[in-house]
Design a protein around this motif. Structure first.
Motif, PDB file in Angstrom:
ATOM      1  N   UNK A  62       0.935  -1.163  -0.032  1.00  0.00           N
ATOM      2  CA  UNK A  62       0.017   0.058   0.009  1.00  0.00           C
ATOM      3  C   UNK A  62       0.869   1.397   0.046  1.00  0.00           C
ATOM      4  N   UNK A  63       0.032   2.391  -0.664  1.00  0.00           N
ATOM      5  CA  UNK A  63       0.966   3.661  -0.568  1.00  0.00           C
ATOM      6  C   UNK A  63       0.795   4.222   0.926  1.00  0.00           C
ATOM      7  N   UNK A  64       1.440   5.278   1.021  1.00  0.00           N
ATOM      8  CA  UNK A  64       1.121   5.937   2.350  1.00  0.00           C
ATOM      9  C   UNK A  64      -0.106   6.492   2.258  1.00  0.00           C
ATOM     10  N   UNK A  67      -2.484   3.629   3.201  1.00  0.00           N
ATOM     11  CA  UNK A  67      -2.345   3.118   4.525  1.00  0.00           C
ATOM     12  C   UNK A  67      -3.256   4.191   5.343  1.00  0.00           C
ATOM     13  N   UNK A  68      -2.826   5.447   5.171  1.00  0.00           N
ATOM     14  CA  UNK A  68      -3.406   6.545   6.221  1.00  0.00           C
ATOM     15  C   UNK A  68      -5.013   6.501   6.216  1.00  0.00           C
ATOM     16  N   UNK A  69      -5.655   5.972   4.760  1.00  0.00           N
ATOM     17  CA  UNK A  69      -7.140   5.961   4.775  1.00  0.00           C
ATOM     18  C   UNK A  69      -7.788   4.663   5.696  1.00  0.00           C
ATOM     19  N   UNK A  91       0.760  -1.251  11.895  1.00  0.00           N
ATOM     20  CA  UNK A  91       0.232   0.057  12.212  1.00  0.00           C
ATOM     21  C   UNK A  91      -0.494   0.591  11.079  1.00  0.00           C
ATOM     22  N   UNK A  92      -1.535  -0.213  10.977  1.00  0.00           N
ATOM     23  CA  UNK A  92      -2.573   0.200   9.873  1.00  0.00           C
ATOM     24  C   UNK A  92      -3.990   0.055  10.399  1.00  0.00           C
ATOM     25  N   UNK A 139      -9.513   1.586   2.158  1.00  0.00           N
ATOM     26  CA  UNK A 139      -8.703   0.852   1.244  1.00  0.00           C
ATOM     27  C   UNK A 139      -8.945  -0.520   1.341  1.00  0.00           C
ATOM     28  N   UNK A 140      -9.574  -1.076   0.152  1.00  0.00           N
ATOM     29  CA  UNK A 140     -10.030  -2.481   0.134  1.00  0.00           C
ATOM     30  C   UNK A 140      -9.002  -3.412   0.075  1.00  0.00           C
ATOM     31  N   UNK A 141      -8.902  -4.320   1.025  1.00  0.00           N
ATOM     32  CA  UNK A 141      -8.200  -5.571   0.776  1.00  0.00           C
ATOM     33  C   UNK A 141      -8.957  -6.929   0.496  1.00  0.00           C
TER      34      UNK A 141
END
Length: 319
Positions: A62-64, A67-69, A91-92, A139-141
């Motif tokens: 993931x981009x920063x 991750x932040x979302x 830490x997400x 962000x979908x995983x």
């Protein structure tokens, strides 16, 4: 299609975060089935199933901004556990959506890991809520419709190919098809002569229905095996299975639970019915291929409590 180079690169990326699980001959299962059996013990993986691999691979990609979302995942149990635990480790912030039919232990672990837990009435509702939360900015995983996740699951096959002795047939459980897609991609490159068999339970037949229809179709879910209960497979997993897998077998829930008991009695491992279904399927494979078979089983997870299994065994009159 996922290539071996993607799986190898993913194996390097996640190596410090997941366990290289044991690959061992099983004398007990060999005696039970009447053919040599080798097991890949993914139930000893971090978070109790193979799902930690794909979840970690995706989180690390993931981009920063992503991750932040924060991330959102939908699960019948194991993907939710993996996302909650691995997101906390990296830490997400994670939101996990599960149906109320998910194993109580999975719900408990996800909550204890600090994930925001959302419960729905059924799996179809869980997927719908996941989509809505993604549209709202998370962000979908996805549990299986993602090439990064599939490459992560493919590291199971990479290790199995490297660590097992001679095999003729490998059996892999199917929910949405992420595990078998990755494993098949690795094995077709590393062990091209091995036959690969998928296994589903009755009432969770998304892949076999897709193969019959020529593409993904929605299915009604009724299996007690929530960890295999996807409302449909994806085009991505369908393409992998239709191209790389020899056949998909479907077994009744009762036989999957019997398989769980047999794994405890004969292999000395405490698995869940999503892995237990492999044993009745292996018997059918042996009937079809005849003498000389050497069986490999991907024992995908062990996140079922003793109470869960005893309750299911009592329901089916199993001892």
């Amino acid at each position: 299609m996922i290539g071996i180079s993607e799986i190898e690169a993913t194996a390097e990326r996640i190596a410090g975060h997941v366990v290289r699980t044991p690959t061992l001959p099983s004398p007990g299962l060999s005696a039970l089935l009447g053919a040599p059996v080798t097991v890949k013990l993914e139930l000893l993986q971090r978070t109790g199933s193979f799902k930690a691999r794909g979840a970690t691979a995706k989180l690390l990609s993931l981009s920063e901004e992503e991750r932040a979302a924060g991330v959102v995942a939908v699960s019948g149990g194991n993907h939710g556990i993996a996302m909650a635990v691995m997101a906390a480790a990296l830490d997400v912030k994670a939101t996990v959506v599960m149906p109320r039919s998910a194993p109580a232990r999975a719900v408990e672990i996800a909550r204890e890991s600090g994930a925001s837990l959302r419960l729905t009435d059924d799996m179809a509702g869980a997927f719908a809520l996941m989509t809505r939360l993604q549209e709202e900015g998370l962000t979908l995983v996805h549990p299986f419709d993602d090439p990064v996740v599939i490459a992560g699951q493919g590291t199971v096959g990479l290790e199995f190919a490297a660590d097992a002795g001679e095999l003729t047939d490998v059996l892999v459980s199917i929910g949405g098809g992420g595990l078998i897609s990755g494993v098949a991609a690795a094995l077709r490159e590393r062990r091209p002569d091995v036959r690969i068999w998928g296994v589903e339970t009755e009432g969770a037949e998304a892949m076999s229905r897709a193969l019959a229809a020529g593409g993904p179709v929605p299915v009604a879910l009724s299996s007690l095996v929530s960890t295999l209960s996807a409302p449909s497979v994806s085009r991505l997993t369908y393409e992998h299975v239709s191209t790389l897998v020899d056949d998909v077998l479907v077994v009744p829930d009762r036989e999957a639970v019997r398989g769980t008991l047999d794994l405890a009695d004969h292999a000395k491992v405490w698995a869940e019915p999503a892995a237990g279904c492999l044993l009745p399927a292996a018997r059918r494979v042996l009937e079809r291929v005849g003498e000389g078979a050497r069986i490999g089983l991907v024992v995908c997870g062990g996140n079922a409590t003793t109470g869960d299994v005893m309750s299911w065994a009592a329901r089916f009159g199993l001892r």
